[in-house]
Design an enzyme around this catalytic site. Structure first.
Site, short mmCIF file in Angstrom:
data_model
loop_
_atom_site.label_atom_id
_atom_site.label_comp_id
_atom_site.label_asym_id
_atom_site.label_seq_id
_atom_site.Cartn_x
_atom_site.Cartn_y
_atom_site.Cartn_z
N ASP A 164 2.99 -6.62 -11.67
CA ASP A 164 2.49 -5.34 -11.16
C ASP A 164 1.60 -5.60 -9.93
OD1 ASP A 164 2.10 -2.29 -11.92
OD2 ASP A 164 0.14 -3.06 -11.29
N ASN A 172 -0.56 2.82 0.46
CA ASN A 172 0.02 4.09 0.93
C ASN A 172 -1.04 5.00 1.53
OD1 ASN A 172 2.66 3.44 0.17
ND2 ASN A 172 2.39 4.26 -1.90
N ASP A 181 6.30 0.63 1.59
CA ASP A 181 7.69 0.21 1.41
C ASP A 181 7.90 -1.22 1.91
OD1 ASP A 181 8.22 2.70 0.39
OD2 ASP A 181 9.22 3.46 2.18
N ASP A 207 5.59 0.16 -8.36
CA ASP A 207 5.10 -1.17 -7.94
C ASP A 207 5.16 -2.17 -9.08
OD1 ASP A 207 3.19 -0.01 -9.51
OD2 ASP A 207 1.48 -0.52 -8.22
#
Length: 288
Positions: A164, A172, A181, A207
């Protein structure tokens, strides 16, 4: 993905041996229909009877053999017509008729070929994460199920790793979704470069990634986890991305009932890392 499963190899060999027989049967069927056409005369065209072998040749062997079967079908009719040329009012009628039939046959070949390609593409997209181009959750369960069944059959250990990305949301928020991305694609590329071709990596969430390490016991799994974490941290530091990685690893010496159970243990270990400060590895060996 490669495999060394002898049962899998035997199945592949059977399929490979069956294809020449099927192709021979298709050619024989086309010739047989042409022979029936010759015996019955020009009143019965039998055009529809040619469609099954033409469709089968295109579906199982591709455009070349589909086209070949269409040409062979047309030729078989034409030869039968030429042998009965005195029964036509005009000697050019067979050429006109078979030219039209050939166009129809080739059109059917093209439609079948395109349909199979579209079907294969849709199947591929349904099993692939569109951003990272790796397996999605659905594909992972399918692929991992096969590998885990093999582990059960041959008593091989295997390991499942859940990775993770810590604090991914702030990427973001601070840098935009394009940067997020790019980070995910970079993470996937790094993982794929440092695992074997037989291992399976999939994106499970925004993620979160899962890696199945085939035929991998606890020592090898721990080494892979440490190496991946080191490489991932190096990559994100080079790109100045303020993220780390929480990793849970579960090594199995006996196989649980289903694939979901194998992931749950590694997932719990990963969440323990996140709750205890993130950026670490938690590993458990399950032998029950």
């Amino acid at each position: 993905m490669t495999t060394t499963d002898p049962i899998y190899d035997q199945k592949e060999a059977l399929v490979a041996r069956g294809k020449p027989l099927l192709l021979t049967a298709i050619v024989a069927l086309i010739c047989g229909i042409g022979w029936i056409r010759f015996l019955t005369g020009p009143e019965f065209a039998f055009s529809l009877l040619y469609l099954p072998p033409i469709v089968a040749a295109t579906w199982f062997f591709g455009l070349f053999w589909g086209t070949f079967s269409a040409l062979l079908s047309t030729l078989s009719i034409l030869l039968a017509d030429f042998s009965l040329i005195d029964r036509f009012s005009n000697p050019y009628i067979p050429l006109a008729n078979e030219s039209f039939r050939l166009i129809i046959f080739l059109f059917i070949v093209f439609i079948i070929f395109r349909y199979k390609k579209i079907l294969a593409r849709h199947k591929e997209l349904a099993m692939m994460d569109p951003l990272t181009r790796i397996a999605n959750r659905r594909a992972f369960f399918h692929l991992a199920g096969t590998e885990i069944d093999r582990s059960r059959r041959y008593s091989h250990p295997f390991s499942v790793m859940v990775i993770d990305v810590d604090d991914f949301k702030q990427i973001n928020d601070r840098f935009g979704h394009d940067a997020g991305d790019h980070l995910l694609v970079t993470v996937v590329d790094t993982i794929r470069r440092h695992i074997r071709g037989i291992d399976i990596v999939a994106r499970f969430g925004g993620d979160e990634f899962v890696v199945l390490l085939v035929k991998t016991g606890e020592e090898a799994a721990a080494m892979v986890a440490r190496k991946l974490k080191s490489r991932l941290l190096k990559v994100v530091n080079e790109n100045r991305w303020p993220v780390t990685f929480s990793i849970g690893v579960a090594t199995y010496h006996s196989v649980p009932e289903n694939v979901e159970e194998t992931i749950k243990a590694a997932d719990r270990l990963m969440y323990q890392v996140k709750h205890e400060g993130k950026n670490d590895i938690r590993h458990a060996v399950l032998k029950n």
